[in-house]
Motif scaffolding. Structure first.
Motif, PDB file in Angstrom:
ATOM      1  N   SER A  95       9.752  15.177  -0.579  1.00 43.97           N
ATOM      2  CA  SER A  95      10.247  16.347   0.155  1.00 43.97           C
ATOM      3  C   SER A  95       9.250  17.497   0.073  1.00 43.97           C
ATOM      4  CB  SER A  95      11.611  16.776  -0.398  1.00 43.97           C
ATOM      5  OG  SER A  95      12.574  15.751  -0.217  1.00 43.97           O
ATOM      6  N   LEU A  96       8.678  17.686  -1.106  1.00 41.44           N
ATOM      7  CA  LEU A  96       7.650  18.715  -1.262  1.00 41.44           C
ATOM      8  C   LEU A  96       6.402  18.347  -0.468  1.00 41.44           C
ATOM      9  CD1 LEU A  96       6.811  21.346  -2.653  1.00 41.44           C
ATOM     10  CD2 LEU A  96       6.126  19.992  -4.646  1.00 41.44           C
ATOM     11  N   TYR A  97       6.055  17.085  -0.504  1.00 42.84           N
ATOM     12  CA  TYR A  97       4.909  16.590   0.262  1.00 42.84           C
ATOM     13  C   TYR A  97       5.144  16.818   1.760  1.00 42.84           C
ATOM     14  CZ  TYR A  97       1.226  13.148   1.557  1.00 42.84           C
ATOM     15  OH  TYR A  97       0.098  12.527   2.046  1.00 42.84           O
ATOM     16  N   ALA A  98       6.392  16.638   2.200  1.00 45.54           N
ATOM     17  CA  ALA A  98       6.719  16.800   3.621  1.00 45.54           C
ATOM     18  C   ALA A  98       6.492  18.229   4.101  1.00 45.54           C
ATOM     19  CB  ALA A  98       8.177  16.399   3.865  1.00 45.54           C
ATOM     20  N   ILE A  99       6.914  19.216   3.306  1.00 43.59           N
ATOM     21  CA  ILE A  99       6.745  20.603   3.751  1.00 43.59           C
ATOM     22  C   ILE A  99       5.278  21.013   3.705  1.00 43.59           C
ATOM     23  CG2 ILE A  99       7.059  21.798   1.523  1.00 43.59           C
ATOM     24  CD1 ILE A  99       8.813  23.822   2.989  1.00 43.59           C
ATOM     25  N   CYS A 100       4.484  20.327   2.864  1.00 41.89           N
ATOM     26  CA  CYS A 100       3.040  20.583   2.832  1.00 41.89           C
ATOM     27  C   CYS A 100       2.326  19.927   4.017  1.00 41.89           C
ATOM     28  CB  CYS A 100       2.441  20.066   1.526  1.00 41.89           C
ATOM     29  SG  CYS A 100       2.943  20.979   0.053  1.00 41.89           S
ATOM     30  N   ASP A 126       0.834  -1.197   0.000  1.00 44.00           N
ATOM     31  CA  ASP A 126       0.000   0.000   0.000  1.00 44.00           C
ATOM     32  C   ASP A 126       0.875   1.256   0.000  1.00 44.00           C
ATOM     33  OD1 ASP A 126      -2.318  -1.503   0.081  1.00 44.00           O
ATOM     34  OD2 ASP A 126      -2.385  -1.542   2.282  1.00 44.00           O
ATOM     35  N   PHE A 127       0.227   2.391  -0.209  1.00 43.22           N
ATOM     36  CA  PHE A 127       0.938   3.662  -0.122  1.00 43.22           C
ATOM     37  C   PHE A 127       1.593   3.796   1.250  1.00 43.22           C
ATOM     38  CE2 PHE A 127      -2.375   4.632  -3.303  1.00 43.22           C
ATOM     39  CZ  PHE A 127      -1.562   5.079  -4.339  1.00 43.22           C
ATOM     40  N   LEU A 128       2.832   4.292   1.249  1.00 45.55           N
ATOM     41  CA  LEU A 128       3.588   4.416   2.493  1.00 45.55           C
ATOM     42  C   LEU A 128       4.125   5.827   2.725  1.00 45.55           C
ATOM     43  CD1 LEU A 128       5.658   1.096   2.275  1.00 45.55           C
ATOM     44  CD2 LEU A 128       3.768   1.569   3.847  1.00 45.55           C
ATOM     45  N   GLY A 129       3.700   6.780   1.895  1.00 49.02           N
ATOM     46  CA  GLY A 129       4.214   8.135   2.032  1.00 49.02           C
ATOM     47  C   GLY A 129       3.925   8.761   3.383  1.00 49.02           C
ATOM     48  N   ASP A 130       2.714   8.582   3.882  1.00 45.15           N
ATOM     49  CA  ASP A 130       2.362   9.167   5.182  1.00 45.15           C
ATOM     50  C   ASP A 130       3.124   8.479   6.309  1.00 45.15           C
ATOM     51  OD1 ASP A 130       0.679  10.917   3.928  1.00 45.15           O
ATOM     52  OD2 ASP A 130      -1.166   9.853   4.436  1.00 45.15           O
ATOM     53  N   GLU A 131       3.294   7.161   6.191  1.00 48.51           N
ATOM     54  CA  GLU A 131       4.047   6.425   7.210  1.00 48.51           C
ATOM     55  C   GLU A 131       5.521   6.840   7.194  1.00 48.51           C
ATOM     56  OE1 GLU A 131       0.275   4.561   6.642  1.00 48.51           O
ATOM     57  OE2 GLU A 131       1.792   5.153   5.191  1.00 48.51           O
ATOM     58  N   TYR A 132       6.049   7.033   6.010  1.00 47.18           N
ATOM     59  CA  TYR A 132       7.446   7.446   5.885  1.00 47.18           C
ATOM     60  C   TYR A 132       7.672   8.810   6.545  1.00 47.18           C
ATOM     61  CZ  TYR A 132      11.857   8.830   3.665  1.00 47.18           C
ATOM     62  OH  TYR A 132      13.152   9.256   3.427  1.00 47.18           O
ATOM     63  N   LEU A 133       6.745   9.732   6.347  1.00 45.82           N
ATOM     64  CA  LEU A 133       6.891  11.044   6.973  1.00 45.82           C
ATOM     65  C   LEU A 133       6.704  10.981   8.491  1.00 45.82           C
ATOM     66  CD1 LEU A 133       5.241  13.531   4.448  1.00 45.82           C
ATOM     67  CD2 LEU A 133       7.625  12.813   4.652  1.00 45.82           C
ATOM     68  N   LYS A 134       5.876  10.064   8.952  1.00 47.92           N
ATOM     69  CA  LYS A 134       5.766   9.861  10.403  1.00 47.92           C
ATOM     70  C   LYS A 134       7.096   9.367  10.960  1.00 47.92           C
ATOM     71  CE  LYS A 134       0.805   8.825  10.556  1.00 47.92           C
ATOM     72  NZ  LYS A 134      -0.211   7.761  10.774  1.00 47.92           N
ATOM     73  N   PHE A 135       7.742   8.481  10.223  1.00 47.04           N
ATOM     74  CA  PHE A 135       9.059   7.990  10.632  1.00 47.04           C
ATOM     75  C   PHE A 135      10.044   9.153  10.782  1.00 47.04           C
ATOM     76  CE2 PHE A 135      13.128   7.124   8.305  1.00 47.04           C
ATOM     77  CZ  PHE A 135      13.854   6.674   9.388  1.00 47.04           C
TER      78      PHE A 135
END
Length: 318
Positions: A186-191, A143-152
């Motif tokens: 990285s752009l997603y992270a600052i958003c 599954d998508f892991l972008g949100d989990e990665y940013l939580k990490f």
């Protein structure tokens, strides 16, 4: 005779500058996370960190960490050599001394770097195309892991770095950087975390989202997300760039649309730049060559001793 003496003194000054002790890299093998799989972390501490014990430093978090410092661990044996560039620019007072945290990727790279909430904007055709188009970069169908990665990064890695090292933990002194899919996350992270990241640097941003670069319809899903979530230009700064060869040849049209969005959102030359690098391809060597400009944008020094930074050939803002 006086002119010769002056030249000799200048030469000695340059030799002295380049002979300074370099910073050091601390490596953590298999940094554990409850959100994503474990990975290696490398932390570069600038020259003087161990002796200037009262000094605190801004921090730059970088994606694809195995490509950041060491050619031996990097793809195609070419690294960004971020430590070398940072050391050089610091020595000539172009940038502030900075701690660089290199976050290695994993075999889930694509799904960890995909801006997860953009998928909420998928149209029906996107939902049908995505699994087939990404099967080679997501063979296990995770599954998508972008949100989990940013939580990490925000809940585990950054607190660790701030506790173990003398950082400036506030958003204004915390930047995040990456290339290609690493630029997207990285752009997603600052958003997603504007209270944590004050700056982002996005090199060769993979606006097309899919591995099949010419196919671009899905990029609209992320652009819609971006329009709704760009952080305030009052206290955030964003760097973009792209080349014109290989994968980068597909980015210009998307970047121009994003540039218009940035203007509409109130970003100006004080807090945003987009650079176009003619003839540059989608490779580490290209990103290595222009990393000085990234660091100069993010951590420019106000030291009056600063010398002129060497600039790669670029065009004006696209």
């Amino acid at each position: 005779m006086k002119a010769l003496l002056t030249k000799l003194l200048l030469m000695l000054a340059v030799i002295s500058c380049w002979s300074q002790p370099k910073g050091k890299i601390v490596k953590i093998d298999s940094f554990k996370s409850k959100f994503v799989q474990s990975r290696n972390i490398e932390i570069w501490l600038p020259n003087g960190y161990d002796t200037n014990t009262k000094t605190r430093y801004p921090v730059l978090y970088m994606q694809d960490g195995q490509n950041v410092f060491n050619p031996e661990t990097s793809i195609h044996k070419t690294a960004w050599e971020a430590d070398v560039t940072a050391e050089r620019l610091t020595a000539i007072h172009q940038i502030q001394p900075v701690i660089i945290v290199a976050i290695w990727n994993t075999n889930n790279r694509y799904m960890e770097y995909f801006p997860e909430k953009a998928s909420l904007n998928f149209v029906q055709n996107d939902q049908a195309v995505f699994p087939k188009a990404t099967k080679d970069v997501n063979p296990n169908g995770v599954d998508f892991l972008g949100d989990e990665y940013l939580k990490f990064i925000t809940q585990e890695l950054k607190p660790y770095i701030d506790k173990q090292y003398r950082t400036k933990p506030e958003a204004a002194s915390t930047a995040i950087c990456g290339s290609s899919m690493g630029a997207l996350i990285s752009l997603y992270a600052i958003c997603e975390y504007p209270e944590i990241f004050g700056q982002a640097a996005c090199l060769s941003t993979h606006w097309t989202l899919l591995p099949d670069a010419p196919r671009s319809q899905m990029s609209e899903a992320f652009k819609k997300y971006l329009y709704e979530h760009l952080p305030s230009p009052e206290n955030h700064r964003i760097y973009f760039d792209y080349g014109t060869k290989t994968l980068d040849q597909y980015y210009g049209v998307h970047q121009r649309g994003v540039d218009n969005m940035m203007k509409n959102k109130g970003y100006t030359t004080d807090n945003w730049t987009t650079k176009k690098f003619e003839g540059e391809a989608h490779v580490e060597k290209a990103w290595q060559k222009r990393f000085d400009q990234v660091l100069f944008f993010l951590f420019k020094s106000d030291n009056k001793k600063a010398k002129t930074v060497t600039k790669e050939k670029t065009s004006k803002k696209s």
